[in-house]
Design a protein around this motif. Structure first.
Motif, PDB file in Angstrom:
ATOM      1  N   ARG A  95      17.369  30.570   0.699  1.00 59.14           N
ATOM      2  CA  ARG A  95      17.828  31.336   1.778  1.00 59.14           C
ATOM      3  C   ARG A  95      16.596  31.207   2.866  1.00 59.14           C
TER       4      ARG A  95
ATOM      5  N   THR B 157      25.242  34.205  -8.745  1.00 52.91           N
ATOM      6  CA  THR B 157      25.551  34.152  -7.202  1.00 52.91           C
ATOM      7  C   THR B 157      25.896  32.809  -6.440  1.00 52.91           C
TER       8      THR B 157
ATOM      9  N   LEU C 290      26.605  29.173   0.460  1.00 53.49           N
ATOM     10  CA  LEU C 290      25.883  30.331  -0.334  1.00 53.49           C
ATOM     11  C   LEU C 290      24.495  29.676  -0.896  1.00 53.49           C
ATOM     12  N   ASP C 291      24.620  28.487  -1.264  1.00 57.06           N
ATOM     13  CA  ASP C 291      23.621  27.843  -1.811  1.00 57.06           C
ATOM     14  C   ASP C 291      22.562  27.700  -1.096  1.00 57.06           C
TER      15      ASP C 291
ATOM     16  N   ILE D 222      23.569  31.232  -5.146  1.00 56.61           N
ATOM     17  CA  ILE D 222      22.551  30.853  -4.300  1.00 56.61           C
ATOM     18  C   ILE D 222      21.304  30.381  -4.992  1.00 56.61           C
TER      19      ILE D 222
ATOM     20  N   SER E  85      27.162  35.367   8.745  1.00 60.22           N
ATOM     21  CA  SER E  85      27.716  34.491   7.707  1.00 60.22           C
ATOM     22  C   SER E  85      29.022  33.699   8.062  1.00 60.22           C
TER      23      SER E  85
ATOM     24  N   GLN F  26      30.107  35.045   2.889  1.00 56.08           N
ATOM     25  CA  GLN F  26      29.485  34.433   1.871  1.00 56.08           C
ATOM     26  C   GLN F  26      28.486  35.548   1.220  1.00 56.08           C
TER      27      GLN F  26
ATOM     28  N   GLY G 226      22.340  31.924   1.245  1.00 54.20           N
ATOM     29  CA  GLY G 226      22.498  33.292   0.727  1.00 54.20           C
ATOM     30  C   GLY G 226      23.582  34.224   1.616  1.00 54.20           C
ATOM     31  N   ASN G 227      23.318  35.543   1.567  1.00 57.79           N
ATOM     32  CA  ASN G 227      24.286  36.314   2.167  1.00 57.79           C
ATOM     33  C   ASN G 227      23.543  36.715   3.700  1.00 57.79           C
TER      34      ASN G 227
ATOM     35  N   ASN H  58      31.700  27.011   1.713  1.00 61.83           N
ATOM     36  CA  ASN H  58      31.023  27.815   1.238  1.00 61.83           C
ATOM     37  C   ASN H  58      29.478  27.333   1.448  1.00 61.83           C
TER      38      ASN H  58
ATOM     39  N   ASN I 290      28.601  36.033  -2.639  1.00 65.09           N
ATOM     40  CA  ASN I 290      28.676  35.652  -3.739  1.00 65.09           C
ATOM     41  C   ASN I 290      29.524  34.448  -4.272  1.00 65.09           C
ATOM     42  N   MET I 291      29.101  33.522  -4.854  1.00 66.81           N
ATOM     43  CA  MET I 291      30.085  32.381  -5.059  1.00 66.81           C
ATOM     44  C   MET I 291      31.059  32.724  -6.182  1.00 66.81           C
TER      45      MET I 291
END
Ligand code: UT7
Length: 332
Positions: free
Chosen positions: A47, A42, A283-284, A44, A293, A259, A287-288, A281, A261-262
């Motif tokens: 989060r 993902t 995401l890291d 991530i 987002s 955002q 998360g979503n 991005n 999933n990468m």
């Protein structure tokens, strides 16, 4: 008589992430998963989860205050507030009404939009159309989500993906032509709602001891199917809006995708033959965050200096419904 403005600009943005950071290792203490699996599948790493008692409207208010400060306008000048969320403080009244009072706005039009993860783009599109009519001057658009209470911490396929947060933008009318929100599109396909849904708590399955025992108040998702649809609808929406304006992907300085999933963002970039560097991005770290987002990513990209005056920015999202939307913005 109402006078339509020359354009609608994003006058200021803001975002808010709750203090509590939950790492993948923390998640691995709750469900059978690993930092390695979550990171490689993902993108991530961590989060944010809101504190107990910290509501969607609290986070929305924090983001809104930052956006108003960035826009440099007085809060009394705001005459419309639209909040996108699928995790409202309560079914009614709307979170927008709660935010109106918490931010200290006047008795202005306030309502929620429910388009799940496409919510921010939907809200932006709705608010800009209302401003375009000439009936409103400054709109507060918010995407805010407290997903953590609807995550099933017995379901490792979903609970590792989502986070909490909020984002806001002040949209203002401008006399300068050719800048701001150039256009927007949206779409939905309601034929398969159970691909991503929260079955319990509405009128179909009202809250009851049985519905709670059956864990029906938690988010459920067919991840594999949603993944494929996400790439397809975000590509189609992006190309459609560019085509409507006689533009191509080469004209876009920065893509701000939802955002989720990468690997979705990588597939989208590859299919559109756009270098991944032109996709923002986060995401890291986030998360979503669903409806928040795109707005969090936009605020972050602008504050990092990734968006300059004259740049063309394409916002694109998809979410439960299935819903999707895109907005094309020429930064003023
Ligand atoms: O805003 C819109 C919301 N959602 C999305 O956009 C999500 C879209 N979908 C996705 O991001 C991906 O489909 C997921 C991340 C949800 C899943 O990734 P995947 O590569 O499609 O994995 P999978 O579902 O094919 O599962 C592969 C394996 C399975 O094990 P088996 O059956 O091969 O033994 C899963 O049980 O990975 C297992 N798995 C996990 N393992 C460790 C699923 N979740 C986890 C986990 N930790 N958290």
């Amino acid at each position: 008589m109402l006078r339509p403005p020359a354009s609608i600009i994003i006058a200021g943005t803001g975002s808010y992430l709750p203090e509590k950071v939950v790492t993948n290792d923390d998640m691995a203490r709750l469900v059978e998963t690993s930092d390695e699996w979550i990171r490689t599948r993902t993108g991530i790493r961590e989060r944010h989860f809101a504190a107990e008692g910290e509501t969607t409207s609290d986070m929305a208010t924090a983001a809104a205050n930052k956006a108003i400060a960035a826009a440099g306008i007085a809060r009394e000048e705001i005459d419309l507030i639209v909040v996108a969320t699928m995790t409202p403080d309560m079914p009614f009244p709307s979170t927008a009404c709660l935010v109106q009072a918490k931010v200290g706005l006047g008795n202005v039009t306030a309502f929620d939009v429910q388009a799940a993860c496409s919510g921010y783009v939907y809200a932006l599109n709705i608010a800009s159309s209302m401003l375009q009519s000439g009936a409103y001057k400054n709109a507060l658009v918010i995407g805010a989500e407290k997903t953590s209470p609807i995550l099933d911490f017995q379901d490792r396929t979903t609970c590792v993906l989502f986070g909490d947060g909020a984002s806001a933008a002040v949209l203002s009318t401008s006399a300068q032509p050719g800048v701001g929100i150039l256009g927007s599109i949206g779409g939905a396909d309601g034929s398969n709602p159970e691909l991503l849904y929260q079955p319990g708590g509405g009128t179909a399955i009202p809250a009851s001891v049985d519905s709670i025992d059956a864990r029906q108040h938690f988010l459920k998702m067919n991840g594999k199917e949603i993944f494929k649809l996400a790439v397809r609808v975000m590509e189609q929406a992006s190309l459609q809006i560019l085509d409507q304006h006689g533009l191509t992907t080469k004209d876009v300085a920065l893509f701000i995708p939802h955002q989720a999933n990468m690997r979705i963002i990588e597939s989208l970039a590859k299919r559109m033959k756009v270098p991944l560097e032109r996709f923002h991005n986060n995401l890291d770290r986030c998360g979503n965050t669903s409806a928040a987002s795109v707005g969090i990513a936009l605020d972050e990209a602008f504050r990092q200096g990734r968006i300059q005056s004259g740049d063309l920015v394409l916002l694109v999202a998809f979410g439960a419904g299935l819903t999707w939307g895109a907005s094309l913005v020429k930064w003023h």
